[in-house]
Write a protein that holds these residues in place. Sequence first.
Motif, mmCIF file in Angstrom:
data_model
loop_
_atom_site.group_PDB
_atom_site.id
_atom_site.type_symbol
_atom_site.label_atom_id
_atom_site.label_comp_id
_atom_site.label_asym_id
_atom_site.label_seq_id
_atom_site.Cartn_x
_atom_site.Cartn_y
_atom_site.Cartn_z
ATOM 1 N N ASN A 9 1.655 -4.752 -11.724
ATOM 2 C CA ASN A 9 1.170 -5.278 -10.454
ATOM 3 C C ASN A 9 -0.182 -4.684 -10.082
ATOM 4 O O ASN A 9 -1.085 -5.391 -9.665
ATOM 5 C CB ASN A 9 2.193 -5.010 -9.349
ATOM 6 C CG ASN A 9 1.758 -5.515 -7.992
ATOM 7 O OD1 ASN A 9 1.006 -4.850 -7.286
ATOM 8 N ND2 ASN A 9 2.212 -6.711 -7.628
ATOM 9 N N LYS A 10 -0.297 -3.374 -10.227
ATOM 10 C CA LYS A 10 -1.581 -2.738 -9.941
ATOM 11 C C LYS A 10 -1.610 -1.342 -10.540
ATOM 12 O O LYS A 10 -0.563 -0.770 -10.883
ATOM 13 C CB LYS A 10 -1.854 -2.665 -8.439
ATOM 14 C CG LYS A 10 -0.922 -1.753 -7.662
ATOM 15 C CD LYS A 10 -1.283 -1.744 -6.179
ATOM 16 C CE LYS A 10 -0.279 -0.916 -5.374
ATOM 17 N NZ LYS A 10 -0.597 -0.908 -3.928
ATOM 18 N N CYS B 297 10.587 -2.429 2.540
ATOM 19 C CA CYS B 297 9.682 -2.289 1.392
ATOM 20 C C CYS B 297 8.234 -2.480 1.831
ATOM 21 O O CYS B 297 7.895 -3.446 2.518
ATOM 22 C CB CYS B 297 10.049 -3.322 0.322
ATOM 23 S SG CYS B 297 9.015 -3.223 -1.170
ATOM 24 N N HIS B 298 7.366 -1.557 1.408
ATOM 25 C CA HIS B 298 5.954 -1.625 1.783
ATOM 26 C C HIS B 298 5.127 -2.463 0.820
ATOM 27 O O HIS B 298 3.956 -2.751 1.090
ATOM 28 C CB HIS B 298 5.374 -0.209 1.884
ATOM 29 C CG HIS B 298 5.889 0.560 3.052
ATOM 30 N ND1 HIS B 298 5.354 0.446 4.314
ATOM 31 C CD2 HIS B 298 6.923 1.433 3.167
ATOM 32 C CE1 HIS B 298 6.013 1.226 5.156
ATOM 33 N NE2 HIS B 298 6.973 1.832 4.487
ATOM 34 N N ASN B 299 5.702 -2.829 -0.303
ATOM 35 C CA ASN B 299 5.008 -3.741 -1.225
ATOM 36 C C ASN B 299 5.989 -4.804 -1.729
ATOM 37 O O ASN B 299 6.304 -4.864 -2.914
ATOM 38 C CB ASN B 299 4.351 -2.990 -2.394
ATOM 39 C CG ASN B 299 5.286 -2.020 -3.080
ATOM 40 O OD1 ASN B 299 6.420 -1.822 -2.666
ATOM 41 N ND2 ASN B 299 4.811 -1.421 -4.155
ATOM 42 N N GLU C 294 5.685 -7.751 -2.391
ATOM 43 C CA GLU C 294 5.146 -8.667 -3.403
ATOM 44 C C GLU C 294 5.437 -8.201 -4.826
ATOM 45 O O GLU C 294 5.152 -8.922 -5.793
ATOM 46 C CB GLU C 294 3.630 -8.839 -3.211
ATOM 47 C CG GLU C 294 2.784 -7.649 -3.599
ATOM 48 C CD GLU C 294 2.698 -6.573 -2.529
ATOM 49 O OE1 GLU C 294 1.990 -5.575 -2.755
ATOM 50 O OE2 GLU C 294 3.344 -6.729 -1.459
ATOM 51 N N THR C 295 6.043 -7.017 -4.974
ATOM 52 C CA THR C 295 6.412 -6.530 -6.309
ATOM 53 C C THR C 295 7.873 -6.822 -6.658
ATOM 54 O O THR C 295 8.320 -6.496 -7.755
ATOM 55 C CB THR C 295 6.190 -5.005 -6.424
ATOM 56 O OG1 THR C 295 7.110 -4.326 -5.552
ATOM 57 C CG2 THR C 295 4.767 -4.623 -6.062
ATOM 58 N N ASP D 249 -6.053 -10.736 -0.961
ATOM 59 C CA ASP D 249 -4.590 -10.835 -0.853
ATOM 60 C C ASP D 249 -4.110 -12.078 -0.111
ATOM 61 O O ASP D 249 -2.964 -12.119 0.362
ATOM 62 C CB ASP D 249 -3.992 -9.581 -0.202
ATOM 63 C CG ASP D 249 -3.995 -8.385 -1.131
ATOM 64 O OD1 ASP D 249 -4.193 -8.589 -2.352
ATOM 65 O OD2 ASP D 249 -3.815 -7.256 -0.652
ATOM 66 N N SER E 88 3.588 -12.045 -6.664
ATOM 67 C CA SER E 88 2.132 -12.054 -6.675
ATOM 68 C C SER E 88 1.659 -12.688 -7.978
ATOM 69 O O SER E 88 2.233 -12.438 -9.038
ATOM 70 C CB SER E 88 1.592 -10.624 -6.581
ATOM 71 O OG SER E 88 0.202 -10.600 -6.844
ATOM 72 N N GLY F 256 2.714 -3.027 5.877
ATOM 73 C CA GLY F 256 3.098 -3.681 4.630
ATOM 74 C C GLY F 256 4.482 -4.287 4.656
ATOM 75 O O GLY F 256 4.850 -5.053 3.772
#
Length: 281
Positions: free
Chosen positions: A8-9, A37-39, A41-42, A79, A90, A247
Amino acid sequence: MSIKGKINKIIDLSVVDGPGNRTSIFLQGCNFNCFYCHNPETIRHCINCMDCISPCPTKSLTNENGIVKWNYKTCINCDECIRVCKHLSSPKIYNWTVEQTVERIKNNMPFIRGITVSGGECTLQYEFLIALFKEVKKLSLTCFVDTNGGICLKNLKQLVDLTDYFMLDIKAFDNDEHIFVTKKKVDIVLENADYLASIDKLFEIRTVTINGMDNKNTVDKITKMLSKYIKQGHKIRYKIIKYRKFGVREEFSKFIAPSEKELEELKSIAIKNGFEDVIIV
């Protein structure tokens, strides 16, 4: 054919993902669905619905034979694609080989002590991790895994052997509360905590604390469960994390962090049960 990972990053230089300066690699896909969850998109993988293509201001997303393709060279990381995605995913994913990933890591030497792989839930891609860690070890770098503990690590002995230390999230000790947060049972997580502590590979336990949840029970039960390993001389950090809404999905942003008084009480509980390295963040 080299094993590929869905990444993802990558944060090239991080000081919050283990000891020293580290390259942090976030893999795509998770077996939990934590409401805070703060991300988010994962969590899931792209289903190629194409909804993100037209909103992209730089036309960095295209439809190639029914697959969303991302041009990272023209992407400005606004984003917008993540904001319009309804599937907790994502399109901005690096499908990289171990060799490609190692080259990125090499660019950060000699400024790093090691790498930390996170997610999503990185152990879902354990074959990629095993191949990656074998190569990273050749660079004399340490390999840390940041995990939710939702996969039985006793069954992944090769990965455990290659990993220097694990950082383990324990969302709650009570099973019903854990299901409320993650949609999954807690038993495997606790088994992993005990297993990793027993072989002295548990660097850190982390718990996100939220006002109204039974934070005291979680901290008390976890630290009591692992106190025998502290007495044996194992060093395990307990990181007590205040809930932050940044997030987090809008529908779950109504929660708040515990009071500073409660956070200090949680720290005192962990220390009373034998933990020496306890921090509040």
